[in-house]
Motif scaffolding. Structure first.
Motif, PDB file in Angstrom:
ATOM      1  N   TRP A 202      91.223 100.677  17.467  1.00  0.00           N
ATOM      2  CA  TRP A 202      89.984 100.432  17.088  1.00  0.00           C
ATOM      3  C   TRP A 202      88.911 101.109  17.787  1.00  0.00           C
ATOM      4  CZ3 TRP A 202      91.206  94.887  15.622  1.00  0.00           C
ATOM      5  CH2 TRP A 202      91.876  94.717  14.565  1.00  0.00           C
ATOM      6  N   GLU A 203      89.035 100.972  19.131  1.00  0.00           N
ATOM      7  CA  GLU A 203      87.895 101.533  19.936  1.00  0.00           C
ATOM      8  C   GLU A 203      88.059 102.998  19.861  1.00  0.00           C
ATOM      9  OE1 GLU A 203      88.855  99.953  23.820  1.00  0.00           O
ATOM     10  OE2 GLU A 203      88.281  97.931  23.480  1.00  0.00           O
TER      11      GLU A 203
ATOM     12  N   GLN B 115      88.580 105.010  17.362  1.00  0.00           N
ATOM     13  CA  GLN B 115      88.128 105.380  16.010  1.00  0.00           C
ATOM     14  C   GLN B 115      86.854 105.300  16.120  1.00  0.00           C
ATOM     15  OE1 GLN B 115      90.378 103.333  13.121  1.00  0.00           O
ATOM     16  NE2 GLN B 115      92.205 104.482  13.399  1.00  0.00           N
ATOM     17  N   ALA B 116      86.146 104.166  16.681  1.00  0.00           N
ATOM     18  CA  ALA B 116      84.895 103.761  16.692  1.00  0.00           C
ATOM     19  C   ALA B 116      83.927 104.550  17.427  1.00  0.00           C
ATOM     20  CB  ALA B 116      84.454 102.380  16.843  1.00  0.00           C
ATOM     21  N   GLU B 117      84.399 104.759  18.841  1.00  0.00           N
ATOM     22  CA  GLU B 117      83.576 105.458  20.089  1.00  0.00           C
ATOM     23  C   GLU B 117      84.240 106.658  20.122  1.00  0.00           C
ATOM     24  OE1 GLU B 117      84.555 103.136  23.371  1.00  0.00           O
ATOM     25  OE2 GLU B 117      83.970 101.275  22.667  1.00  0.00           O
ATOM     26  N   LYS B 118      85.312 107.335  20.143  1.00  0.00           N
ATOM     27  CA  LYS B 118      85.591 108.725  20.231  1.00  0.00           C
ATOM     28  C   LYS B 118      85.744 109.298  19.226  1.00  0.00           C
ATOM     29  CE  LYS B 118      85.774 107.539  24.482  1.00  0.00           C
ATOM     30  NZ  LYS B 118      84.699 108.139  25.652  1.00  0.00           N
TER      31      LYS B 118
END
Length: 521
Positions: free
Chosen positions: A319-320, A322-325
């Motif tokens: 999830w991180e 997909q959301a941040e990078k």
């Protein structure tokens, strides 16, 4: 498996021995033959030998081991199943029209890379006319009557210009049985690149349409692709009721198992949800049952055991990303790629953390404090850090954190109830245990101190100063006897009793003298 000669009638007619071999067997002979086959399969009897002395596997089926009638085998053999050695040499190799021999693969068929070439020239274009070539176009692979080009006003034979390239003559492939029926023979894998490119263009067009809808402010449901909505539309088992189906398949359990709510019938115990049949808490909490020994410790205990926590960490990491990078990583679709990314990120973070700590140590120092357990600084090993937590009050009393020390006795240590100054079992007399302070052999009796050591009657009042002094000496002696042996204590006690008897007799005689004096007066 047994060998049965299969000879043609002509051989049986000419040879009497062959006729005897092919004679019909009786039931007894047939039964013995079957028993021999079973014994050979169980390795109780040696296997059958061929003409070269090699063993024949007894598990080979009869129809494979039996030679056909035209082979004329009179002994057990498997040569009819082996391809003759010189058959490949007898076969004529494949050649092109120019006489070039096509390389053949081992086994008799052409190599897999040999196939009909389409739209290719035999070689570079000639610059001048060659003798015997086509008079019209100048190609050496055909004649003027077979030329497919437009008839020229003056052929290449007379002009010597615009010589056509030689055509590629297809080889005359002599394919075997399998190669003729191979549907993929001659397939070019590079042709599949067109299919891949078409799907890539289609996906790119979908992305553009999706981005345009997002910019236009479309609904959230329209932003998702059809592939992303298949999980919402499919009928989940147990969620949709159908009158034709009388049973539900959701959360089935074995009926012999104990229900979760029956482990603890206390209403204040762990909450049980009857709809989902979930009990997240531990029903044995507050009892003398450890979590490992309990038959059921709650759904949360099972959820956070084994590989559940690493799986949750991988999901949060995806999830991180997909959301941040903006990295397209999915735990269920491609778990291997996600694991490699997570491992690579951990290694880089450790490497960067090590570099930062090394820079701090180089700038401020303090490397010697990190080697407390080394042989160079053994005095710092006692100050090494530990993860054991303990919390103390201002007076130094342990509040919580540290584990209680192991109990070495079933009696409470350093606790002396009922006014005792010593523990039970510190005194021994006449085969009984007791308290050392009062020498009482009765368990849980109230301590009377020095009075418990004296006789039950007790000494009378002492008027004489010498008697009082002797009594104080006896008390001091009795107090000093606490650390002496049992025999010495018993001796002192008898001595004190004798002294008390003598003092009482002396006081009695003095009182009688006084009474006699008064009577005489």
């Amino acid at each position: 498996m047994s060998f049965l000669p299969n000879l043609p009638p002509s051989v049986l007619a000419k040879n009497a021995d062959a006729e005897a071999l092919g004679a019909r067997r009786s039931k007894e002979e047939y039964r013995k033959m079957k028993e021999l086959e079973e014994a050979r399969k169980l390795a109780a009897v040696p296997a059958m030998k061929d003409e070269e002395g090699k063993d024949i596997n007894p598990h080979i089926p009869q129809y494979i081991m039996q030679a056909p009638w035209y082979y004329g085998a009179l002994h057990p053999t498997l040569k009819h199943q082996i391809k003759p050695a010189g058959e490949d040499e007898k076969r004529q190799p494949d050649t092109t029209a120019s006489g070039e021999i096509i390389t053949m693969a081992s086994g008799g068929s052409e190599a897999l890379n040999r196939w009909y070439k389409r739209g290719q020239a035999a070689g570079p274009r000639a610059t001048k006319y060659r003798k015997g070539a086509c008079a019209n176009c100048g190609a050496a692979t055909h004649q003027a009557k077979d030329c497919f080009q437009r008839p020229r006003a003056r052929g290449a034979k007379w002009t010597g210009e615009d010589i056509a390239p030689d055509q590629h003559v297809q080889p005359d492939l002599k394919l075997d049985f399998e190669a003729k029926r191979d549907r993929w023979n001659g397939y070019d894998p590079a042709s599949y690149r067109q299919v891949i490119d078409s799907y890539a263009k289609l996906e790119e067009a979908r992305k553009q349409v999706r981005s345009s809808k997002q910019e236009a402010g479309g609904e959230e449901g329209e932003q998702r692709d059809d592939e992303d909505r298949y999980g919402d539309e499919m009928a989940m088992p147990g969620q949709k009721f159908d009158c034709k189906e009388r049973q539900s398949v959701r959360n089935l359990r074995i009926r012999e198992d104990t229900a979760k709510y029956l482990y603890n019938l206390d209403p204040s115990s762990a909450y049980y949800d009857p709809k989902t049949r979930a009990m997240r808490g531990n029903p044995f909490e507050g009892r003398d049952v450890s979590v490992e020994e309990a038959p059921f410790a709650g759904d949360n205990y099972i959820r956070y055991q084994g590989d559940a926590l690493p799986m949750m960490e991988q999901q949060v990491f995806a999830w991180e990303l997909q959301a941040e990078k903006g990295v397209d990583a999915h735990l269920q679709a491609n778990p291997t790629r996600l694991e490699l990314l997570h491992r690579e990120l951990d290694e880089k973070s450790k490497e960067i953390g090590g570099q930062i700590s090394q820079q701090i140590l180089e700038k401020y120092g303090g490397q010697e404090h990190l080697r407390a357990a080394d042989s160079e600084a053994p005095e710092l090993s006692a100050l090494s850090q530990t993860e054991q937590y303990a919390e103390y009050s201002r007076t130094g009393t342990l509040l919580r954190g540290a584990e209680a020390p192991a109990v070495r006795s079933r009696y409470d240590e350093d606790k002396k109830p009922l006014n005792h100054t010593s523990v039970w079992g510190s005194y021994w007399e006449a085969g009984k245990w007791g308290y050392k302070c009062c020498r009482s052999t009765m368990r849980n009796a109230y301590c009377t101190g020095l009075k418990g050591r004296l006789p039950a009657a007790g000494p009378p009042a002492v008027k004489d100063s010498t008697a009082a002094a002797s009594g104080s000496k006896r008390a001091a002696a009795s107090n000093a006897d606490d650390g002496s042996a049992t025999a010495v204590a018993e001796k002192k006690r008898k001595q004190s009793e004798s002294e008390s008897d003598s003092s009482s007799s002396s006081s009695g005689s003095s009182s009688s003298d006084d009474s006699s004096d008064s009577d005489s007066e």
